[in-house]
Motif scaffolding. Sequence first.
Motif, PDB file in Angstrom:
ATOM      1  N   ARG A  27     -44.929  17.702  27.230  1.00 37.95           N
ATOM      2  CA  ARG A  27     -43.548  17.242  27.306  1.00 37.95           C
ATOM      3  C   ARG A  27     -43.452  15.727  27.515  1.00 37.95           C
ATOM      4  N   HIS A  28     -44.319  15.173  28.396  1.00 37.23           N
ATOM      5  CA  HIS A  28     -44.209  13.735  28.672  1.00 37.23           C
ATOM      6  C   HIS A  28     -44.520  12.914  27.427  1.00 37.23           C
ATOM      7  N   ALA A  29     -45.442  13.392  26.598  1.00 40.63           N
ATOM      8  CA  ALA A  29     -45.756  12.679  25.360  1.00 40.63           C
ATOM      9  C   ALA A  29     -44.596  12.770  24.372  1.00 40.63           C
ATOM     10  N   ILE A  30     -43.970  13.920  24.331  1.00 41.76           N
ATOM     11  CA  ILE A  30     -42.817  14.091  23.433  1.00 41.76           C
ATOM     12  C   ILE A  30     -41.667  13.194  23.870  1.00 41.76           C
ATOM     13  N   LEU A  31     -41.401  13.166  25.191  1.00 34.78           N
ATOM     14  CA  LEU A  31     -40.322  12.320  25.696  1.00 34.78           C
ATOM     15  C   LEU A  31     -40.618  10.845  25.474  1.00 34.78           C
ATOM     16  N   TRP A  65     -29.034  12.701  22.312  1.00 26.75           N
ATOM     17  CA  TRP A  65     -28.800  14.144  22.270  1.00 26.75           C
ATOM     18  C   TRP A  65     -30.100  14.937  22.213  1.00 26.75           C
ATOM     19  N   PRO A  66     -30.988  14.705  21.242  1.00 28.02           N
ATOM     20  CA  PRO A  66     -32.254  15.458  21.240  1.00 28.02           C
ATOM     21  C   PRO A  66     -33.150  15.130  22.429  1.00 28.02           C
ATOM     22  N   LEU A  67     -33.060  13.908  22.967  1.00 27.68           N
ATOM     23  CA  LEU A  67     -33.859  13.569  24.150  1.00 27.68           C
ATOM     24  C   LEU A  67     -33.420  14.381  25.362  1.00 27.68           C
TER      25      LEU A  67
END
Length: 229
Positions: A45-49, A162-164
């Motif tokens: 998740r942290h990499a995606i964010l 929005w997606p974030l």
Amino acid sequence: MPRHPREIHRTNRVGWLRAAVLGANDGIVSTASLIVGFAAAGSERHAILLAGVAGLVGGALSMAAGEFVSVSSQADAENADLAIERGELAQYPDGELRELTGIYVRRGLEPELARRVAEQLTAHDALGAHARDELGITHELRARPLQAAGASAAAFASGAAWPLLITALAPLATLASIVTAAWLLALAALGAKVARAGGAPTLRGATRVVAWSALAMAATAGIGRLFGV
């Protein structure tokens, strides 16, 4: 007789509306595509964010810079044409009056009436008359670089947020599916809202935005799944 209603025109929205639509659409599509691509590759998740935030900041600044440069080029061309016209009005006022008269004749006025109209408009605002009727430059449609840059950057950031937000809250196992569903709803709402602001059918606007933007996300998700090793 019934009272004539006040007319509401939409041409004065063209400058900021185009930049805002482009920015919001790019913000949603590019950020959601990054998120889905990273999620499809099995990232944490942290990499995606982190990827999403980087995409938001870089994309907003890039959109602002691109809009400012492109619209500034248009403004430079308009100013150059106005400078030429200003010089010709100072050097050749009679020739410019005949030119303006000819424009009105070609639009359907009788020569005598066209001459009187040209004289009155020249006496009122000669440069404005030539800018509008010879060059097609009006106050409503003039290039405004700062307005376009600000609208584009703000719209991109709003769309990307929005997606974030969904990425931060949604379960990681179903993140790609949830982001995709939310992205479709956001784009459909954006397309409908823009179509309404421009006076077009809302369904057509929503369909147009969703259909073309789906290609970007499908390609990015496919790449993430293919190379996420």
